[in-house]
Design an enzyme around this catalytic site. Structure first.
Site, PDB file in Angstrom:
ATOM      1  N   ASN A 159       0.834  -1.207   0.000  1.00  0.00           N
ATOM      2  CA  ASN A 159       0.000   0.000   0.000  1.00  0.00           C
ATOM      3  C   ASN A 159       0.866   1.253   0.000  1.00  0.00           C
ATOM      4  O   ASN A 159       1.883   1.313   0.679  1.00  0.00           O
ATOM      5  CB  ASN A 159      -0.913   0.023   1.232  1.00  0.00           C
ATOM      6  N   ASP A 160       0.431   2.239  -0.739  1.00  0.00           N
ATOM      7  CA  ASP A 160       1.105   3.541  -0.742  1.00  0.00           C
ATOM      8  C   ASP A 160       0.019   4.603  -0.775  1.00  0.00           C
ATOM      9  O   ASP A 160      -0.707   4.745  -1.752  1.00  0.00           O
ATOM     10  CB  ASP A 160       2.022   3.669  -1.961  1.00  0.00           C
TER      11      ASP A 160
END
Length: 95
Positions: free
Chosen positions: A46-47
């Site tokens: 995730n970013d």
């Protein structure tokens, strides 16, 4: 079906969930395992605009007692554990 999902439907569903919630009781000395979430959740992929995570942490436990959380790490497995103080004392005393 989609049109039937109104704001009132969601409000009623959430209110019923809160009213009828059942939290499992895992007492000290109980022999049970609770599996929550999924190993397919890609924690480190995730970013949210701040860059990729360098560590993942488990939320505070609602279960009193021992807890073991495993995350798929970056080329490893991250392990988080919570132990009751009497269990920790016994572990420290065990040579």
């Amino acid at each position: 079906m989609v049109r039937s999902l109104t704001s009132e439907y969601y409000t009623t569903s959430v209110e019923n969930l809160v009213r009828n919630i059942k939290i499992p009781k895992f007492g000290v000395g109980s022999n049970c395992v609770a599996v929550i979430s999924s190993p397919w959740f890609q924690v480190y992929d995730n970013d949210f605009g701040w860059g990729k995570p360098i560590a993942a942490r488990a939320r505070p436990s609602t279960i009193r007692g021992n807890k073991l959380v495993l995350f798929r790490g970056i080329k490893c497995i991250d392990v988080h554990t919570t132990l009751l103080s009497d269990v920790l004392v016994k572990l420290l005393a065990d040579v």
